[in-house]
Write a protein that holds these residues in place. Sequence first.
Motif, mmCIF file in Angstrom:
data_model
loop_
_atom_site.group_PDB
_atom_site.id
_atom_site.type_symbol
_atom_site.label_atom_id
_atom_site.label_comp_id
_atom_site.label_asym_id
_atom_site.label_seq_id
_atom_site.Cartn_x
_atom_site.Cartn_y
_atom_site.Cartn_z
ATOM 1 N N ARG A 163 0.789 -1.225 0.029
ATOM 2 C CA ARG A 163 -0.234 0.054 0.029
ATOM 3 C C ARG A 163 0.929 1.208 -0.133
ATOM 4 N NH1 ARG A 163 -2.899 -3.301 3.480
ATOM 5 N NH2 ARG A 163 -2.119 -2.233 5.638
ATOM 6 N N LEU A 164 2.087 1.414 0.911
ATOM 7 C CA LEU A 164 2.941 2.352 0.586
ATOM 8 C C LEU A 164 3.520 2.503 -0.531
ATOM 9 C CD1 LEU A 164 3.813 4.554 2.719
ATOM 10 C CD2 LEU A 164 5.701 3.009 3.388
ATOM 11 N N ARG A 165 3.837 1.465 -1.167
ATOM 12 C CA ARG A 165 4.290 1.770 -2.557
ATOM 13 C C ARG A 165 3.532 2.333 -3.407
ATOM 14 N NH1 ARG A 165 4.783 -1.868 -7.034
ATOM 15 N NH2 ARG A 165 6.539 -1.539 -8.475
ATOM 16 N N ALA A 166 2.353 1.931 -3.512
ATOM 17 C CA ALA A 166 1.326 2.557 -4.303
ATOM 18 C C ALA A 166 1.154 3.969 -4.184
ATOM 19 C CB ALA A 166 0.131 1.382 -4.207
ATOM 20 N N GLU A 167 0.934 4.170 -2.801
ATOM 21 C CA GLU A 167 0.813 5.724 -2.433
ATOM 22 C C GLU A 167 2.144 6.593 -2.985
ATOM 23 O OE1 GLU A 167 0.318 5.619 1.703
ATOM 24 O OE2 GLU A 167 -1.763 4.463 1.646
ATOM 25 N N ARG A 168 3.201 5.958 -2.764
ATOM 26 C CA ARG A 168 4.438 6.493 -3.242
ATOM 27 C C ARG A 168 4.527 6.745 -4.594
ATOM 28 N NH1 ARG A 168 7.617 9.283 -4.703
ATOM 29 N NH2 ARG A 168 9.871 9.883 -4.122
ATOM 30 N N LEU A 169 4.020 5.799 -5.276
ATOM 31 C CA LEU A 169 4.117 5.826 -7.091
ATOM 32 C C LEU A 169 3.113 6.951 -7.406
ATOM 33 C CD1 LEU A 169 4.424 2.189 -7.972
ATOM 34 C CD2 LEU A 169 6.014 3.577 -8.360
ATOM 35 N N ALA A 170 2.011 7.008 -6.843
ATOM 36 C CA ALA A 170 0.920 7.617 -7.070
ATOM 37 C C ALA A 170 1.354 9.266 -6.767
ATOM 38 C CB ALA A 170 -0.450 7.740 -6.116
ATOM 39 N N ARG A 171 2.187 9.687 -5.988
ATOM 40 C CA ARG A 171 2.723 11.011 -5.685
ATOM 41 C C ARG A 171 3.994 11.296 -6.516
ATOM 42 N NH1 ARG A 171 3.051 9.074 -0.379
ATOM 43 N NH2 ARG A 171 5.247 9.418 -0.403
ATOM 44 N N ALA A 172 4.544 10.234 -7.280
ATOM 45 C CA ALA A 172 5.768 10.833 -8.182
ATOM 46 C C ALA A 172 5.368 11.364 -9.187
ATOM 47 C CB ALA A 172 6.371 9.351 -8.471
ATOM 48 N N THR A 173 6.440 12.288 -9.645
ATOM 49 C CA THR A 173 6.257 13.162 -10.450
ATOM 50 C C THR A 173 6.886 12.778 -11.719
ATOM 51 O OG1 THR A 173 8.077 14.397 -10.029
ATOM 52 C CG2 THR A 173 6.038 15.149 -8.973
ATOM 53 N N ARG A 174 7.837 11.714 -11.640
ATOM 54 C CA ARG A 174 8.483 11.027 -12.910
ATOM 55 C C ARG A 174 8.531 9.742 -12.563
ATOM 56 N NH1 ARG A 174 14.412 13.583 -12.229
ATOM 57 N NH2 ARG A 174 15.093 13.018 -10.099
ATOM 58 N N PRO A 175 8.783 8.929 -13.508
ATOM 59 C CA PRO A 175 8.850 7.464 -13.405
ATOM 60 C C PRO A 175 10.056 7.122 -12.349
ATOM 61 C CG PRO A 175 8.491 7.713 -15.536
ATOM 62 C CD PRO A 175 8.633 9.064 -14.766
ATOM 63 N N PHE A 176 9.816 6.145 -11.603
ATOM 64 C CA PHE A 176 11.033 5.605 -10.655
ATOM 65 C C PHE A 176 11.811 4.459 -11.327
ATOM 66 C CE2 PHE A 176 12.860 2.547 -7.487
ATOM 67 C CZ PHE A 176 13.711 3.616 -6.898
ATOM 68 N N LEU A 177 12.986 4.832 -11.533
ATOM 69 C CA LEU A 177 13.892 3.977 -12.554
ATOM 70 C C LEU A 177 14.859 3.091 -11.527
ATOM 71 C CD1 LEU A 177 14.434 6.041 -15.632
ATOM 72 C CD2 LEU A 177 12.542 4.288 -15.071
ATOM 73 N N ALA A 178 14.513 1.933 -10.901
ATOM 74 C CA ALA A 178 15.454 1.101 -10.017
ATOM 75 C C ALA A 178 16.547 0.749 -10.898
ATOM 76 C CB ALA A 178 14.708 0.358 -9.225
ATOM 77 N N ARG A 179 17.355 0.131 -10.463
ATOM 78 C CA ARG A 179 18.611 -0.649 -10.827
ATOM 79 C C ARG A 179 17.778 -1.796 -11.629
ATOM 80 N NH1 ARG A 179 24.183 -0.810 -10.065
ATOM 81 N NH2 ARG A 179 23.783 0.566 -8.139
ATOM 82 N N GLY A 180 18.282 -2.123 -12.886
ATOM 83 C CA GLY A 180 17.738 -3.052 -13.595
ATOM 84 C C GLY A 180 16.254 -2.864 -13.899
ATOM 85 N N ASN A 181 15.862 -1.506 -14.253
ATOM 86 C CA ASN A 181 14.540 -1.098 -14.437
ATOM 87 C C ASN A 181 14.081 -1.764 -15.930
ATOM 88 O OD1 ASN A 181 14.646 1.173 -16.720
ATOM 89 N ND2 ASN A 181 16.416 1.639 -14.938
ATOM 90 N N ARG A 182 15.061 -2.454 -16.620
ATOM 91 C CA ARG A 182 14.450 -2.474 -17.976
ATOM 92 C C ARG A 182 13.829 -4.109 -18.014
ATOM 93 N NH1 ARG A 182 18.819 -0.503 -22.501
ATOM 94 N NH2 ARG A 182 18.455 1.958 -21.958
ATOM 95 N N ILE A 183 14.205 -4.700 -16.871
ATOM 96 C CA ILE A 183 13.480 -6.156 -16.684
ATOM 97 C C ILE A 183 12.225 -6.160 -16.324
ATOM 98 C CG2 ILE A 183 13.809 -7.988 -15.149
ATOM 99 C CD1 ILE A 183 16.768 -7.352 -14.683
ATOM 100 N N ARG A 184 11.096 -7.052 -16.955
ATOM 101 C CA ARG A 184 9.922 -7.188 -16.625
ATOM 102 C C ARG A 184 9.800 -7.975 -15.245
ATOM 103 N NH1 ARG A 184 6.765 -10.146 -21.060
ATOM 104 N NH2 ARG A 184 4.763 -9.314 -19.875
ATOM 105 N N ARG A 185 9.209 -7.325 -14.393
ATOM 106 C CA ARG A 185 9.039 -7.589 -13.025
ATOM 107 C C ARG A 185 7.475 -7.959 -12.597
ATOM 108 N NH1 ARG A 185 13.783 -6.831 -10.269
ATOM 109 N NH2 ARG A 185 15.221 -5.604 -11.332
ATOM 110 N N CYS A 186 7.366 -8.760 -11.614
ATOM 111 C CA CYS A 186 6.157 -8.985 -10.988
ATOM 112 C C CYS A 186 6.008 -7.827 -10.071
ATOM 113 C CB CYS A 186 6.355 -10.039 -10.199
ATOM 114 S SG CYS A 186 4.924 -10.167 -8.932
ATOM 115 N N GLN A 187 4.657 -7.288 -10.244
ATOM 116 C CA GLN A 187 4.501 -6.005 -9.507
ATOM 117 C C GLN A 187 4.029 -5.983 -8.036
ATOM 118 O OE1 GLN A 187 5.117 -2.860 -10.837
ATOM 119 N NE2 GLN A 187 6.069 -4.301 -12.159
#
Length: 233
Positions: free
Chosen positions: A8-32
């Motif tokens: 839930r916290l992750r979803a809230e943080r993503l909703a507030r983000a003003t740009r995409p969050f690009l973690a290391r290895g962000n091109r890999i298709r991941r389970c959400q």
Amino acid sequence: MTENAVLRLRAERLARATRPFLARGNRIRRCQRCLLPLKQCLCETLQPQNARSRFCLVMFDTEPMKPSNTGRLIADILPDTEAFQWSRTEPPKALLDLVSSPDYQAMVVFPASYASAGREVLTMPPKSGKPPLFIMLDGTWTEARKMFRKSPYLDQLPVISVDLSIVSAYRLREAHADGQYCTAEVAAALLALADDENAAIGLTEHFTLFRERYLAGKPHHQSSITAAEPESV
């Protein structure tokens, strides 16, 4: 998808983000849900456990969104785990209410050497009386130290310091010093010390599988490969 406070916290943080969050290895298709590569998804292996102990994760900024974060493994195994975004000046009311709840013995998990003079320091969780509430500061080591120093609403709580006389198995981010362990490792040790054995075993097994699959999903993986900073408590 099994819901928990970190998701839930992750979803809230993503909703507030003003740009995409690009973690290391962000091109890999991941389970959400588990954030592992789809081929390495471990969601079907989850086996929640019951425990007398309870955990509260205070997470630094983008920590809930990082695939390498292990704090969320605690919430996988102990579904009543709470998770909050850290704020120095405006902590969530729900966090303040939980910390001051008369139903728990709240304590901050952190190395004793950082506790100020006169602050109560525990080396073992209480096994009688109210259930322990372990407050874990979840971020890189630098971030965790900042949260520890600049969270006045936690200053009156005792500190519990766990001495893990083992070599950390955490190789997802590189430790800066001996004696620094990831959030899930410390939580498993606390559960064992609090006699929540089944939960301790369940979390350890979950962490081990997560680590194996995380590393297996890294391109050109070798056992010696490490990444950036460690989370620590």
